[in-house]
Every structure is written in C-alpha cells, then in structure tokens.
Enzyme design. Structure first.
Site, PDB file in Angstrom:
ATOM      1  N   ASP A   1     -16.678  26.217  -1.056  1.00 23.73           N
ATOM      2  CA  ASP A   1     -15.680  26.813  -0.153  1.00 23.73           C
ATOM      3  C   ASP A   1     -16.130  28.223   0.244  1.00 23.73           C
ATOM      4  O   ASP A   1     -16.503  29.020  -0.622  1.00 23.73           O
ATOM      5  CB  ASP A   1     -14.351  26.861  -0.947  1.00 23.73           C
ATOM      6  CG  ASP A   1     -13.164  27.247  -0.113  1.00 23.73           C
ATOM      7  OD1 ASP A   1     -13.191  27.019   1.120  1.00 23.73           O
ATOM      8  OD2 ASP A   1     -12.181  27.762  -0.690  1.00 23.73           O
TER       9      ASP A   1
ATOM     10  N   THR B   1      -3.445  28.946  -4.324  1.00 25.50           N
ATOM     11  CA  THR B   1      -2.611  30.001  -4.932  1.00 25.50           C
ATOM     12  C   THR B   1      -1.377  29.462  -5.649  1.00 25.50           C
ATOM     13  O   THR B   1      -1.048  29.892  -6.762  1.00 25.50           O
ATOM     14  CB  THR B   1      -2.190  31.017  -3.848  1.00 25.50           C
ATOM     15  OG1 THR B   1      -3.384  31.592  -3.312  1.00 25.50           O
ATOM     16  CG2 THR B   1      -1.305  32.120  -4.406  1.00 25.50           C
TER      17      THR B   1
ATOM     18  N   ASN C   1      -6.662  23.148   2.491  1.00 23.25           N
ATOM     19  CA  ASN C   1      -7.168  23.922   1.349  1.00 23.25           C
ATOM     20  C   ASN C   1      -5.994  24.547   0.612  1.00 23.25           C
ATOM     21  O   ASN C   1      -5.156  25.222   1.225  1.00 23.25           O
ATOM     22  CB  ASN C   1      -8.091  25.036   1.841  1.00 23.25           C
ATOM     23  CG  ASN C   1      -9.473  24.529   2.152  1.00 23.25           C
ATOM     24  OD1 ASN C   1      -9.670  23.344   2.384  1.00 23.25           O
ATOM     25  ND2 ASN C   1     -10.439  25.416   2.169  1.00 23.25           N
TER      26      ASN C   1
ATOM     27  N   GLY D   1      -5.505  28.481   3.412  1.00 23.88           N
ATOM     28  CA  GLY D   1      -4.246  29.144   3.031  1.00 23.88           C
ATOM     29  C   GLY D   1      -3.128  28.119   2.996  1.00 23.88           C
ATOM     30  O   GLY D   1      -1.986  28.387   3.368  1.00 23.88           O
TER      31      GLY D   1
END
Ligand code: 13P
Length: 290
Positions: free
Chosen positions: A81, A241, A238, A217
């Site tokens: 990535d 978090t 993707n 994000g």
C-alpha cells in the site's frame, strides 16, 4: 489461496461489489482479517503500508502475510500500500506480493504517468497487479499516519479531487489495473461526517469506461455511503483506522476489568483479534452485499 488483486477486482466488477483491503501491521490484525474473510467466505486483500514500517518492516511481516494468504480457505491478494519508490515496489514483488500500489500522486501529473508506467511494465512482466493514485487525498492527522498532514475539513477541498478527464488519460497511458481517486475521504479518524462526492465517482467511471476505482480512507464511512460509493463504481475499499480503534477499545475494556489483578498480554492479544474480526465482518458484509 494466494491470488492477484486484478482477479479479485474483475470478480468484484461482475458482482458489482467492492473488495475489502485491510492493513495488517501485526499478527492480531492479520489473523482477524483472515478469520473474518473465511467466516463470511469472501475474498480479501491484505496490505502493508510503507508508513507502517515504524510498526513492522516489510521484511518481517511480508513473508508472514504471504504464508497466511496461501493457507487461507478464501482467495487473498497480498498488496503493498502506498509504495513510494521503485525500490520498495520491487522489493515487495521479489518477496512474492501479488499486487502493488505505486503512489506518485503528490508529484506532477507527467512524472506520475512516467514513473507509474515504468512500474506497470516491471510488475506486469511477472503477473503482479498495479494500483496508482490520481488527485490528492489528505489526512485527518490521527490514526493511519498516511498522506499529507492537513487541517480538519480539508476533505471539502474539491480542488484536490481527481479530475475525470485526467483519469481517462492516466489509465490509458499507464495501463494500471486500478485507480485510487480523491472524492472526499481522508486517511485516519473522521472528526466530522465525511461529505463524499458520488457524482465525481460516476464521472470518473464513465470517463474511464468503467475502470475499477479504489476508495482510500475507507474506515469510518457510513454504511449508506459505502453502498452509494459501490453503486457509483468503487471496487476496492482500503480500511484500517477503525479496526485498529476497535482493537484498542477491546484491550482497554479487558485491562480495566482486571484492575488490581494480574494481566497477561496474550489475553489482550486475543481480545484485539476478536474485536478486529468483528469490525471487519461488519465492513465485509456491506462491501459484499451480504
Ligand atoms: P483508513 O485508515 O482511514 O481506514 O485508511 C486506510 C487506507 O486508505 C490505507 O491505504
């Protein structure tokens, strides 16, 4: 079963869904992702981001990722990535990664085209898929550690969004397999509800003859927005978090339950893995229309 990202993207295109792509900088996230994918019987992409080299180096986690992908009962692509240099991408290819992202999105357009094209030639000669990025994605500064640090609300800046005409020429010139686009998401934690430009996704899809588009994000977006983005043509999401936060919350709860008692680390590692698995199951259900 180890596969290329291109195969998964083609399948996602047929099924009008998105492949989940998860960063796995530790064994807890790697195991959580694979367990979730196997439970739901869906393919996934596991990825190592260069910004996570401070957590674990490619040389350490890369071979483990490939090993887990080969053992998995579902198709798994192993992806680099945000590769920032030819060297990093070649290192991943040599290691056996089946997909790489070369990210020259902060360089000028001509340089991005030139360098990406060179990498595509190398990668395709050994059947490795290539993702590139066009337009600029900002970073909410907390969480993923990716991208350029920005002030909150920077995702409202449409000047940084991907230009559909440029996307058409970029895809035709470089021959990449997928394209990460900027349309309102940011890496890291969202402090306000993201405002996604679905029209932009549709415009890029029609300009590029339905090319597979990638959302970065991706964690922290609402279920409704995932659905709209997939309908508009997003084929890879993707995500990192919020699975990381889910593990942190689970560890915190377990540790607080054991105040004044002994606490063994392996209990925390198992709680983290279970929380990641659960968080990813939620995402995979939406991405795969389950
Ligand atoms: P988040 O950490 O914001 O989910 O983004 C992950 C990502 O885009 C990896 O490239």
């Amino acid at each position: 079963m180890l596969v290329t990202a291109k195969e998964l993207l083609m399948e996602a295109e047929k099924r009008k869904c998105a492949v989940g792509a998860f960063n796995v900088p530790n064994l807890e996230s790697l195991r959580g992702v694979i367990q979730a994918a196997e439970m739901l019987e869906v393919p996934v992409i596991i990825q190592h981001a260069e910004v996570h080299e401070n957590l674990i180096r490619l040389e350490e986690i890369g071979p483990v990722m490939i090993h887990y992908a080969k053992l998995a009962k579902v198709p798994v692509a192993v992806h680099l990535d945000h590769g920032s240099s030819l060297d990093a991408c070649v290192k991943a290819i040599r290691m056996g990664f089946t997909s790489i992202m070369y990210d020259a999105s902060l360089k000028d357009y001509e340089t991005n085209v030139k360098e990406t094209t060179e990498l595509v030639k190398i990668a395709h000669s050994v059947d490795v898929s290539v993702e590139a990025e066009l337009g600029e994605m900002t970073n909410s500064a907390i969480g993923s550690g990716e991208g350029r640090e920005s002030e909150l609300g920077a995702f409202g800046n449409k000047d940084l969004f991907t230009n559909p005409d440029q996307a058409r020429s970029f895809v035709a010139s470089t021959k990449v397999d997928s394209l990460a686009i900027s349309f309102g998401t940011v890496h890291g934690k969202y402090f306000t509800e993201p405002e996604l430009d679905f029209q932009r996704i549709s415009a890029i899809r029609s300009a590029t003859n339905n090319f597979p588009l990638v959302m970065h994000g991706g964690s922290g977006v609402s279920d409704e927005d995932y659905k709209l983005a997939i309908d508009a043509g997003i084929r890879k999401i993707n995500y990192y978090t919020y699975m990381n936060l889910a593990a942190g919350t689970a560890v915190k709860m377990e540790a607080s339950k054991r105040q004044n008692k002994e606490l063994f680390f392996d209990a925390l590692a198992l709680k983290a893995t279970a929380a990641i698995k659960e968080n990813i199951c939620g995402a995979l259900r939406i991405f795969n229309h389950l």
